[in-house]
Design an enzyme around this catalytic site. Structure first.
Site, PDB file in Angstrom:
ATOM      1  N   ARG A  46     -70.040  29.255  81.705  1.00 26.52           N
ATOM      2  CA  ARG A  46     -69.056  29.262  82.550  1.00 26.52           C
ATOM      3  C   ARG A  46     -68.701  27.962  83.261  1.00 26.52           C
ATOM      4  O   ARG A  46     -69.532  27.060  83.542  1.00 26.52           O
ATOM      5  CB  ARG A  46     -69.247  30.419  83.737  1.00 26.52           C
ATOM      6  CG  ARG A  46     -69.520  31.625  83.062  1.00 26.52           C
ATOM      7  CD  ARG A  46     -68.091  32.255  82.792  1.00 26.52           C
ATOM      8  NE  ARG A  46     -67.816  33.420  82.329  1.00 26.52           N
ATOM      9  CZ  ARG A  46     -67.899  33.988  81.080  1.00 26.52           C
ATOM     10  NH1 ARG A  46     -67.717  32.907  80.178  1.00 26.52           N
ATOM     11  NH2 ARG A  46     -67.301  35.192  80.780  1.00 26.52           N
ATOM     12  N   HIS A  83     -63.235  27.617  74.499  1.00 27.66           N
ATOM     13  CA  HIS A  83     -63.970  28.719  75.055  1.00 27.66           C
ATOM     14  C   HIS A  83     -64.142  29.525  73.682  1.00 27.66           C
ATOM     15  O   HIS A  83     -63.854  30.811  73.560  1.00 27.66           O
ATOM     16  CB  HIS A  83     -63.157  29.659  75.755  1.00 27.66           C
ATOM     17  CG  HIS A  83     -64.274  30.535  76.666  1.00 27.66           C
ATOM     18  ND1 HIS A  83     -64.246  30.979  78.074  1.00 27.66           N
ATOM     19  CD2 HIS A  83     -65.169  31.486  76.052  1.00 27.66           C
ATOM     20  CE1 HIS A  83     -65.294  31.648  78.462  1.00 27.66           C
ATOM     21  NE2 HIS A  83     -65.813  32.131  77.385  1.00 27.66           N
TER      22      HIS A  83
HETATM   23  C1  GLV Z   1     -67.433  35.490  77.075  1.00 25.53           C
HETATM   24  O1  GLV Z   1     -67.214  34.465  77.691  1.00 25.53           O
HETATM   25  C2  GLV Z   1     -68.067  36.348  77.182  1.00 25.53           C
HETATM   26  O2  GLV Z   1     -68.530  36.527  78.455  1.00 25.53           O
HETATM   27  O3  GLV Z   1     -68.563  37.571  76.524  1.00 25.53           O
END
Ligand code: GLV
Length: 315
Positions: free
Chosen positions: A223, A279
Site C-alpha cells: 500500500r 497497482h
Molecule cells: C489489491 O490491492 C487488494 O487489496 O487485493
C-alpha cells in the site's frame, strides 16, 4: 438471498455466482434500482458511498480483494456489518512473481545493466550470491507469508516482520517495534506487504530508511500509505544523478501509491532509479477467488458465521 455485486467486472462475477447459487437472486450495481434494492449481501471492490446509502438491510459485505482499506475509509460504510475479505485467493502466486522479479532486478544488477546499455557499456558486475542477499518481508498475512517462503525456497535468507509474534518455517520472524529495527539493519531488499491500517501508515519513514544498510532496495507492492514519500525521495538521493552514489537506497520498485493513478506531477515518475507499475502486482483472479466467494455466501445463506475482519485493526 439477494446478492448485489459491484466491481469493474461485475457482470462476469454475477454470472459465475448466479451459476453456483441458483436459488439466489444476483444483480449488479448497474441493474435498475428496483432490481438491486434490498440486498442481503454485497460482493464488491471499492463500492461508492451511494451504494451503501440505498442498502439499509445489508447482512454482510464480501471484499473482492485482500486490502479492506478503501472500504473502511468509505464514510457511508454501515457500522456493524461483518466484512469478509479474500485471503490469498490466487493473489499470492502473481505477487510472488512480482517480488521475485523486483528482487532479481537488483540482485542480478538489471538496474545497472539498463544504465550501462544507455551508454553502450559492456561491463560485468560482480555477482552477490543469494546467500549474502538478505530480504525483509514486512507483513506475514496470507500473501506476505507465501512471498517470504517462496524467496526462502529460492535460496535467499528471509526475515519476516509482523505486528504480533508469528512463526514461519524457514523464515527468521521478528515482531513489534524493536523487531522492525533489528530486521531493517540486516536486509538488502525490503518488501512491504502490510495492510494500510492506523498502525502501519508511514511505517517506512526517514528513521526506518536510515536503519537500512547503504545501497538497500525497496519493493512496495502493498500500500502506498506505508511509505513516507519525502523520506523515500531523500533516501534515493538526487534525481539528476543516474547511479546511486552514496544514497541510502539503490532503487525502488513501487506498485502502490497513496493516490492512484500516481499524479503526473509526482517526482517519483521522473526518478531514474524508481520503477513504477500501476497497482498490477496481484490482481484478483476471478476463477481462483470464486471458490472463496461462493463458500462464504453459502455459509452466510446457511446462517453460519464466517471469520470477518476487525474494523478497528483495519485488516
Ligand atoms: C489489491 O490491492 C487488494 O487489496 O487485493
Amino acid at each position: 438471498m439477494q446478492i448485489l455485486i459491484h466491481s469493474t467486472d461485475a457482470e462476469q462475477w454475477r454470472a459465475a455466482i448466479a451459476d453456483a447459487l441458483p436459488t439466489a437472486s444476483v444483480v449488479t450495481s448497474e441493474a435498475s434500482l428496483e432490481l438491486r434494492q434490498d440486498a442481503d449481501y454485497l460482493v464488491a471492490w471499492q463500492p461508492p458511498g451511494w451504494l451503501f446509502e440505498e442498502q439499509p438491510h445489508l447482512k454482510g459485505i464480501l471484499n473482492l480483494g485482500a486490502g479492506v482499506d478503501a472500504l473502511l475509509a468509505n464514510p457511508s460504510l454501515p457500522p456493524g456489518v461483518p466484512i469478509v475479505k479474500l485471503r490469498d485467493a490466487g493473489m499470492a502466486d502473481p505477487m510472488i512473481d512480482y517480488v521475485r522479479y523486483a528482487v532479481l532486478h537488483f540482485q542480478r544488477d538489471f538496474d545497472r545493466y539498463a544504465r550501462q546499455q544507455a551508454h553502450l557499456q559492456w561491463q560485468e558486475q560482480p555477482l552477490v550470491p543469494k546467500a549474502d542477499w538478505a530480504i525483509g518481508v514486512l507483513g506475514l498475512g496470507a500473501i506476505g507469508a507465501r512471498v517470504a517462503q517462496a524467496l526462502a525456497a529460492d535460496g535467499f535468507p528471509v526475515h519476516g516482520w509482523s505486528l504480533r509474534p508469528k512463526n514461519l518455517d524457514g523464515i527468521t520472524c521478528h515482531h513489534g517495534e524493536a523487531g522492525l529495527k533489528a530486521l531493517l539493519g540486516q536486509v538488502t531488499s525490503l518488501v512491504t506487504l502490510l495492510p494500510d491500517t492506523p498502525a502501519t501508515r508511514g511505517i517506512i519513514d526517514a528513521e526506518a530508511l536510515a536503519a537500512l544498510p547503504r545501497g538497500a532496495s525497496l519493493i512496495n507492492p502493498g500500500r502506498g500509505s506505508l511509505i513516507e514519500e519525502t523520506a523515500l525521495l531523500e533516501a534515493l538521493g538526487p534525481a539528476d544523478r543516474e547511479d546511486e552514489g552514496d544514497a541510502r537506497l539503490r532503487g525502488a520498485v513501487l506498485d502502490a501509491f497513496p493516490v492512484e493513478p500516481l499524479p503526473a506531477d509526482s517526482p517519483l515518475w521522473q526518478h531514474p532509479r524508481v520503477l513504477i507499475t500501476p497497482h498490477m502486482a496481484a490482481p484478483t483472479p476471478r476463477d481462483a477467488a470464486l471458490a472463496q466467494v461462493i463458500a462464504t455466501l453459502r455459509a452466510w445463506q446457511a446462517g453460519e458465521s464466517v471469520p470477518s475482519i476487525d474494523p478497528a485493526a483495519g485488516y
